[in-house]
Design a protein around this motif. Structure first.
Motif, PDB file in Angstrom:
ATOM      1  N   ASP A  85       0.884  -1.192   0.141  1.00 54.64           N
ATOM      2  CA  ASP A  85       0.214   0.226  -0.210  1.00 54.64           C
ATOM      3  C   ASP A  85       0.983   0.924   0.067  1.00 54.64           C
ATOM      4  O   ASP A  85       0.557   2.389  -0.974  1.00 54.64           O
ATOM      5  CB  ASP A  85      -0.718   0.007   0.842  1.00 54.64           C
ATOM      6  CG  ASP A  85      -1.929   0.945   1.410  1.00 54.64           C
ATOM      7  OD1 ASP A  85      -2.996   1.030   0.083  1.00 54.64           O
ATOM      8  OD2 ASP A  85      -1.888   1.667   1.817  1.00 54.64           O
ATOM      9  N   ARG A 105      -5.897   0.428  -4.015  1.00 54.38           N
ATOM     10  CA  ARG A 105      -5.621   0.507  -2.993  1.00 54.38           C
ATOM     11  C   ARG A 105      -6.785   0.409  -2.092  1.00 54.38           C
ATOM     12  O   ARG A 105      -6.866   0.230  -0.833  1.00 54.38           O
ATOM     13  CB  ARG A 105      -4.643   1.858  -2.199  1.00 54.38           C
ATOM     14  CG  ARG A 105      -3.301   2.730  -3.212  1.00 54.38           C
ATOM     15  CD  ARG A 105      -2.526   3.889  -2.737  1.00 54.38           C
ATOM     16  NE  ARG A 105      -2.939   3.490  -1.497  1.00 54.38           N
ATOM     17  CZ  ARG A 105      -2.914   4.881  -0.283  1.00 54.38           C
ATOM     18  NH1 ARG A 105      -3.185   6.217  -1.086  1.00 54.38           N
ATOM     19  NH2 ARG A 105      -2.816   4.652   0.585  1.00 54.38           N
ATOM     20  N   ARG A 147      -5.295   3.646   7.289  1.00 50.76           N
ATOM     21  CA  ARG A 147      -4.829   4.440   6.410  1.00 50.76           C
ATOM     22  C   ARG A 147      -5.204   5.834   6.708  1.00 50.76           C
ATOM     23  O   ARG A 147      -5.603   5.757   7.420  1.00 50.76           O
ATOM     24  CB  ARG A 147      -5.731   4.658   4.977  1.00 50.76           C
ATOM     25  CG  ARG A 147      -4.791   3.625   4.072  1.00 50.76           C
ATOM     26  CD  ARG A 147      -5.965   3.201   2.516  1.00 50.76           C
ATOM     27  NE  ARG A 147      -4.601   1.624   1.883  1.00 50.76           N
ATOM     28  CZ  ARG A 147      -5.789   1.067   2.060  1.00 50.76           C
ATOM     29  NH1 ARG A 147      -7.436   0.688   1.813  1.00 50.76           N
ATOM     30  NH2 ARG A 147      -5.628  -0.002   1.488  1.00 50.76           N
TER      31      ARG A 147
END
Length: 148
Positions: A85, A105, A147
């Motif tokens: 990622d 992603r 994230r």
């Protein structure tokens, strides 16, 4: 990785490759990693992801050892997914072909992951590609909570 290394190298009779020996090694390593005077940064640790994601290198090389020993590695697979990622987030910087990264992603499928790994591994085909991709693909959705 510790359990896999203990299993793989038990025949050496080296005290490090016992449950107790590796436990003490891991405690020492954690103490060093937590040392505020070392000041290791995420940026430094993540540097050179194309090398670290190579088939023989630290991430997939270690994952291969663990899987070869018949040990499940969900957290190691999550680390591999995080490395991929990180790489995909910097696709332009690492000259990843555009066809390998549109939208992956957020949602990665097996075909996309295997194509990306084959590209990272410089086109080399490995018989265990499917076995390596499977746990990474299973870990992929867990990345969402990390994230920014």
């Amino acid at each position: 990785s510790g359990a896999a290394l203990v299993s793989k190298h038990a025949a050496l009779k080296d005290p490090l490759f016992t449950a107790s020996g590796y436990h003490h090694y891991a405690l020492d390593l954690l103490e060093r990693m937590g040392n505020p005077h070392l000041g290791d940064t995420i940026e430094r640790a993540a540097r050179d992801p194309l090398r670290k994601l190579q088939y023989q290198d630290r991430i997939f090389g270690t994952l291969r050892v663990v899987l070869d020993q018949g040990i499940a590695a969900p957290n190691m697979a999550l680390g591999a997914a995080a490395g991929l990622d990180y790489l995909l987030a910097r696709a332009e910087q690492y000259a990843i072909p555009p066809g390998l990264c549109p939208g992956v992603r957020k949602s990665m499928n097996a075909q996309q992951l295997k194509a990306l790994l084959t590209w990272i591994w410089q086109g080399e085909q490995h018989a265990d590609l499917e076995a390596l991709a499977r746990p990474v693909l299973q870990a992929w959705p867990r990345l969402e909570r990390f994230r920014r």
